[in-house]
Design a protein around this motif. Structure first.
Motif, short mmCIF file in Angstrom:
data_model
loop_
_atom_site.label_atom_id
_atom_site.label_comp_id
_atom_site.label_asym_id
_atom_site.label_seq_id
_atom_site.Cartn_x
_atom_site.Cartn_y
_atom_site.Cartn_z
N TYR A 49 10.18 51.37 -3.58
CA TYR A 49 8.94 52.09 -3.28
C TYR A 49 7.74 51.15 -3.17
O TYR A 49 7.05 51.15 -2.14
CB TYR A 49 8.70 53.17 -4.34
CG TYR A 49 7.60 54.15 -3.99
CD1 TYR A 49 7.88 55.31 -3.27
CD2 TYR A 49 6.28 53.92 -4.37
CE1 TYR A 49 6.88 56.21 -2.95
CE2 TYR A 49 5.27 54.81 -4.05
CZ TYR A 49 5.58 55.95 -3.33
OH TYR A 49 4.57 56.84 -3.00
N GLN A 59 6.91 54.63 5.73
CA GLN A 59 6.16 55.67 5.02
C GLN A 59 7.04 56.91 4.76
O GLN A 59 7.07 57.42 3.61
CB GLN A 59 4.90 56.05 5.78
CG GLN A 59 4.00 57.03 5.02
CD GLN A 59 3.52 56.46 3.69
OE1 GLN A 59 2.86 55.43 3.66
NE2 GLN A 59 3.85 57.12 2.59
N PRO A 60 7.79 57.40 5.75
CA PRO A 60 8.69 58.54 5.46
C PRO A 60 9.77 58.17 4.44
O PRO A 60 10.18 59.02 3.64
CB PRO A 60 9.30 58.86 6.82
CG PRO A 60 8.30 58.36 7.81
CD PRO A 60 7.73 57.11 7.20
N ASP A 90 8.47 58.66 1.02
CA ASP A 90 8.52 60.08 0.63
C ASP A 90 9.93 60.46 0.18
O ASP A 90 10.10 61.20 -0.80
CB ASP A 90 8.08 60.97 1.80
CG ASP A 90 6.63 60.73 2.20
OD1 ASP A 90 5.85 60.24 1.36
OD2 ASP A 90 6.28 61.02 3.37
N GLN A 91 10.94 59.95 0.90
CA GLN A 91 12.32 60.24 0.54
C GLN A 91 12.67 59.63 -0.82
O GLN A 91 13.35 60.26 -1.64
CB GLN A 91 13.26 59.67 1.61
CG GLN A 91 14.74 59.96 1.37
CD GLN A 91 15.64 59.36 2.43
OE1 GLN A 91 15.17 58.74 3.39
NE2 GLN A 91 16.93 59.52 2.28
N ALA A 103 11.20 61.75 -3.59
CA ALA A 103 11.95 63.00 -3.77
C ALA A 103 13.27 62.75 -4.50
O ALA A 103 13.67 63.55 -5.36
CB ALA A 103 12.21 63.64 -2.41
#
Length: 211
Positions: free
Chosen positions: A73, A107-108, A111-112, A115
């Protein structure tokens, strides 16, 4: 007792009975409303508790998965920060296009990652990078400052050199996940990172050779 007196007493008694009935109905309604609110709060509390319990009971991951995600991250965050420097400092259209691709891909994925960690019952990831300075291709604060201060061809060379090392670190982390991790979603993400970033490494080496 006279008739008028009896009438007045009867009327007063009826009025008192009606008042007591109204008060009783209001109290019942208040109790029903209170019970309904309590039931709603209890249901919401149960839902939250159930969600937390489900996360705690999940067992399709191991510490290698958590380590990979928690490290990737901030790694991705730094790559995005580097890419954001490009538009104002580079005139090379291919480098500008590369920077856009890096932002749009990573960036996506951040987010993954967030999650996945949440589904494992882990704390939210942080973008703090100090603990990873010099690890897995991460740039130091001084290197980021130097990159931000450069422009033109000097910036292009610095950016490509640094991003190649950065991507190589990500590929190293992803290979470790494939070797040691258990979670299928995390391993799929690792494979995705290896494929995309190795391709970009090849492109950046070509661009660097021609700069």
């Amino acid at each position: 007792m006279s008739y008028p007196t009896r009438t007045r007493l009867l009327t007063a008694a009826i009025g008192a009975a009606a008042l007591l009935s109204a008060v009783g109905c209001a109290a019942d309604e208040s109790n029903r409303s209170s019970d309904s609110t309590s039931s709603q709060h209890a249901a919401e509390s149960h839902s939250v508790t159930s969600s937390a319990a489900a996360a705690a009971q999940r067992d399709d991951f191991d510490q290698a998965d958590v380590t990979f995600l928690a490290g990737m991250y901030p790694h991705h965050a730094q790559a995005v920060a580097m890419a954001e420097l490009v538009p104002e400092r580079s005139q090379n259209p291919r480098i500008r296009e590369l920077a856009t691709s890096i932002e749009q891909a990573q960036q996506p994925e951040m987010d993954q990652i967030a999650a996945l960690l949440q589904s494992f019952g882990q704390p939210a990831p942080t973008t703090a990078m100090s603990a990873m300075d010099g690890h897995a291709g991460m740039m130091s604060n001084q290197q980021m400052t130097d990159l931000a201060a450069a422009s033109g061809s000097t910036f292009d060379t610095m950016f490509l050199t640094m991003m190649i090392a950065h991507h190589q670190g990500a590929v190293e982390m992803a290979n470790a996940e494939l070797a040691e991790g258990r979670n299928p979603d995390t391993k799929q993400l690792a494979e995705q990172i290896i494929t995309a970033q190795q391709s970009e490494i090849d492109l950046m080496n070509t661009l660097l050779a021609g700069s």
